[in-house]
Scaffold this active site. Sequence first.
Site, PDB file in Angstrom:
ATOM      1  N   LEU A 287     -32.215  15.191  27.873  1.00 17.71           N
ATOM      2  CA  LEU A 287     -33.240  15.938  27.133  1.00 17.71           C
ATOM      3  C   LEU A 287     -33.001  15.926  25.631  1.00 17.71           C
ATOM      4  CD1 LEU A 287     -33.425  19.106  29.423  1.00 17.71           C
ATOM      5  CD2 LEU A 287     -35.252  17.431  29.132  1.00 17.71           C
TER       6      LEU A 287
ATOM      7  N   GLY B 132     -26.919  15.273  20.248  1.00 11.34           N
ATOM      8  CA  GLY B 132     -26.658  15.698  18.868  1.00 11.34           C
ATOM      9  C   GLY B 132     -25.172  15.648  18.580  1.00 11.34           C
ATOM     10  N   THR B 133     -24.779  16.252  17.471  1.00 17.18           N
ATOM     11  CA  THR B 133     -23.371  16.256  17.087  1.00 17.18           C
ATOM     12  C   THR B 133     -22.528  17.017  18.103  1.00 17.18           C
ATOM     13  OG1 THR B 133     -24.042  18.071  15.676  1.00 17.18           O
ATOM     14  CG2 THR B 133     -23.578  15.980  14.589  1.00 17.18           C
ATOM     15  N   PHE B 134     -23.129  18.041  18.739  1.00 18.34           N
ATOM     16  CA  PHE B 134     -22.428  18.912  19.692  1.00 18.34           C
ATOM     17  C   PHE B 134     -22.122  18.233  21.026  1.00 18.34           C
ATOM     18  CE2 PHE B 134     -26.810  18.800  20.666  1.00 18.34           C
ATOM     19  CZ  PHE B 134     -26.860  18.828  22.038  1.00 18.34           C
ATOM     20  N   GLY B 135     -22.952  17.248  21.415  1.00 17.42           N
ATOM     21  CA  GLY B 135     -22.850  16.641  22.736  1.00 17.42           C
ATOM     22  C   GLY B 135     -24.213  16.248  23.251  1.00 17.42           C
ATOM     23  N   GLN B 136     -24.466  16.531  24.528  1.00 17.35           N
ATOM     24  CA  GLN B 136     -25.720  16.085  25.148  1.00 17.35           C
ATOM     25  C   GLN B 136     -26.357  17.228  25.935  1.00 17.35           C
ATOM     26  OE1 GLN B 136     -24.466  11.997  27.032  1.00 17.35           O
ATOM     27  NE2 GLN B 136     -22.711  13.344  26.963  1.00 17.35           N
ATOM     28  N   VAL B 137     -27.672  17.162  26.086  1.00 13.12           N
ATOM     29  CA  VAL B 137     -28.378  18.115  26.945  1.00 13.12           C
ATOM     30  C   VAL B 137     -29.037  17.323  28.068  1.00 13.12           C
ATOM     31  CG1 VAL B 137     -30.162  19.896  27.106  1.00 13.12           C
ATOM     32  CG2 VAL B 137     -28.792  19.717  25.027  1.00 13.12           C
TER      33      VAL B 137
ATOM     34  N   LYS C 153     -26.253  21.906  28.658  1.00 11.82           N
ATOM     35  CA  LYS C 153     -25.702  21.450  27.376  1.00 11.82           C
ATOM     36  C   LYS C 153     -24.243  21.100  27.629  1.00 11.82           C
ATOM     37  CE  LYS C 153     -25.888  22.972  22.497  1.00 11.82           C
ATOM     38  NZ  LYS C 153     -26.494  23.941  21.562  1.00 11.82           N
TER      39      LYS C 153
ATOM     40  N   ASP D  20     -30.116  28.901  12.163  1.00 12.89           N
ATOM     41  CA  ASP D  20     -30.680  27.548  12.222  1.00 12.89           C
ATOM     42  C   ASP D  20     -32.083  27.571  12.814  1.00 12.89           C
ATOM     43  OD1 ASP D  20     -30.744  24.826  11.737  1.00 12.89           O
ATOM     44  OD2 ASP D  20     -29.693  24.287  13.576  1.00 12.89           O
TER      45      ASP D  20
HETATM   46  P1  ATP Z   1     -27.152  19.957  16.794  1.00 13.77           P
HETATM   47  O1  ATP Z   1     -27.009  21.311  16.142  1.00 13.77           O
HETATM   48  O2  ATP Z   1     -25.961  19.104  16.723  1.00 13.77           O
HETATM   49  O3  ATP Z   1     -28.427  19.262  16.393  1.00 13.77           O
HETATM   50  P2  ATP Z   1     -28.054  21.437  18.812  1.00 13.77           P
HETATM   51  O4  ATP Z   1     -27.135  22.583  18.630  1.00 13.77           O
HETATM   52  O5  ATP Z   1     -29.307  21.411  18.011  1.00 13.77           O
HETATM   53  O6  ATP Z   1     -27.332  20.205  18.366  1.00 13.77           O
HETATM   54  P3  ATP Z   1     -29.695  22.246  20.961  1.00 13.77           P
HETATM   55  O7  ATP Z   1     -30.713  22.516  19.911  1.00 13.77           O
HETATM   56  O8  ATP Z   1     -29.231  23.411  21.728  1.00 13.77           O
HETATM   57  O9  ATP Z   1     -28.467  21.437  20.365  1.00 13.77           O
HETATM   58  O10 ATP Z   1     -30.285  21.179  21.969  1.00 13.77           O
HETATM   59  C1  ATP Z   1     -30.638  19.869  21.498  1.00 13.77           C
HETATM   60  C2  ATP Z   1     -31.997  19.474  22.054  1.00 13.77           C
HETATM   61  O11 ATP Z   1     -31.954  19.453  23.497  1.00 13.77           O
HETATM   62  C3  ATP Z   1     -33.129  20.429  21.718  1.00 13.77           C
HETATM   63  O12 ATP Z   1     -33.714  20.178  20.464  1.00 13.77           O
HETATM   64  C4  ATP Z   1     -34.103  20.183  22.858  1.00 13.77           C
HETATM   65  O13 ATP Z   1     -34.897  19.040  22.604  1.00 13.77           O
HETATM   66  C5  ATP Z   1     -33.179  19.906  24.032  1.00 13.77           C
HETATM   67  N1  ATP Z   1     -32.973  21.161  24.777  1.00 13.77           N
HETATM   68  C6  ATP Z   1     -32.045  22.104  24.520  1.00 13.77           C
HETATM   69  N2  ATP Z   1     -32.150  23.148  25.369  1.00 13.77           N
HETATM   70  C7  ATP Z   1     -33.183  22.860  26.188  1.00 13.77           C
HETATM   71  C8  ATP Z   1     -33.808  23.558  27.291  1.00 13.77           C
HETATM   72  N3  ATP Z   1     -33.382  24.765  27.686  1.00 13.77           N
HETATM   73  N4  ATP Z   1     -34.840  22.954  27.908  1.00 13.77           N
HETATM   74  C9  ATP Z   1     -35.295  21.738  27.494  1.00 13.77           C
HETATM   75  N5  ATP Z   1     -34.761  21.049  26.468  1.00 13.77           N
HETATM   76  C10 ATP Z   1     -33.710  21.584  25.820  1.00 13.77           C
HETATM   77 MG    MG Z   2     -30.903  22.351  17.817  1.00 10.65          MG
HETATM   78 MG    MG Z   3     -27.413  23.605  16.723  1.00  6.96          MG
END
Ligand code: ATP
Ligand code: MG
Ligand code: MG
Length: 398
Positions: free
Chosen positions: A27, A30-35, A50, A148
């Site tokens: 889904l 990012g820098t944190f990993g994968q969803v 996540k 954020d």
């Molecule tokens: P970074 O800060 O490194 O960019 P992140 O902290 O933004 O990573 P998240 O925003 O939590 O990570 O998740 C990344 C992406 O994964 C989201 O923008 C979204 O597209 C998808 N995602 C996250 N949570 C969900 C969810 N509950 N349902 C569907 N998609 C999701």
């Molecule tokens: Mg995000």
């Molecule tokens: Mg974030």
Amino acid sequence: DSNLILYVNFVLVNMVSKQRYIVKDLLGQGTFGQVAKCWVSENNSYVAVKIIKNDPAYYRQASVEISLLHVLNRKFDPDDEHHIVRILDYFVCQRHLCITFEILGPNLFELIKMNNYKGLSLNIVQMFSRQILNALMVMKDAGIIHCDLKPENILISTSVKPPEIKIIDFGSACMEGQTIYSYIQSRYYRSPEVLLGYPYTTAIDMWSFGCIVAELFLGLPLFPADSEFDLLKRMIETLGGQPPDDQLRDAKNTSKFFKHVGSIYRLEDDKACKGVTSAYRVLTVEEFEARELKRPEMGKHYFNCAKLEEIIANYPYRKNSHEEIKKENLTRLALVDFLRGLVEFDPGKRWSPLQASHHPFLTGEPFTCPYEPQPETPRIPVIHTVSVDHNPGGGHWL
Ligand code: ATP
Ligand code: MG
Ligand code: MG
């Protein structure tokens, strides 16, 4: 790298509950990993997992995300009424911290993009604004700053009708009064106090919220700045005025952007700041270049930026009947007045979520004169004991 290698039907297991999550799709990344989108056969449903990189810094950050979301979900929103994503489970699998969330749909940036960056109708903007504000109200009560807030971190829930949005990504969030980081918020949505290095509160999320509301209407960011200096210039030009002197006096980064001119400076020749008196004036581009020993990356849109009132009033109409345009004009006036209370330089004057929630733009009351919010009675700060199980799911990590 330190990501878990995923493939379709890969199984993530919570070793304590024995709950299995079957990976079906990716889904986000990012820098944190994968969803990952995962199937839970016992519940006949999908969840979003996540999967954090196997790295101590990301592990710590994700632990904060878990604990703050637990506080928000359980203590402040037990009945899931306030548009904040639900956290379902967390565990360590193959040395990766995994957090499972309810599955949601596309984010607001994707929605704007699907609409060819033309902006959303005022009805939709009002509906989403009410919902985001509702979440911000709860977060303020909890003393939690998101740090954020942006369209990418606001997701649409496809399981309900009418559409509902939910705030996600508490990976940068912190408690008010425990603000450790100074480099926060995504640039377009960054508040003046963060930009200037001034103590910040939940009011920084209200600034981001204002930028988001404008973007939902315009289809493009309000401050599409390509550097911090460009961001400041855009704020000053679009809003008129500049941050208040006491803030400039105390902020850490003031000298990066401003010149102290000692006595009160009248920005009379500066049309963007007409009427403002200050002991500081913003550097000229040339002065900034000389000081930084490098060219500021001035945005290509920089010279196109106009006053907020003009930006909103001149936006093309999607309506055609005379009656509809007359009605929309009035709503646009209400929108400008609403935005003015949010993208307000002075965090002390910026409206709180509760104050903003009574604005005619959201309540639908006729907009007749500039909105004056009721003063807010200060609340006693909340202190939660935020703790996380450092050995979740029975896994052994580092
Ligand atoms: P970074 O800060 O490194 O960019 P992140 O902290 O933004 O990573 P998240 O925003 O939590 O990570 O998740 C990344 C992406 O994964 C989201 O923008 C979204 O597209 C998808 N995602 C996250 N949570 C969900 C969810 N509950 N349902 C569907 N998609 C999701
Ligand atoms: Mg995000
Ligand atoms: Mg974030």
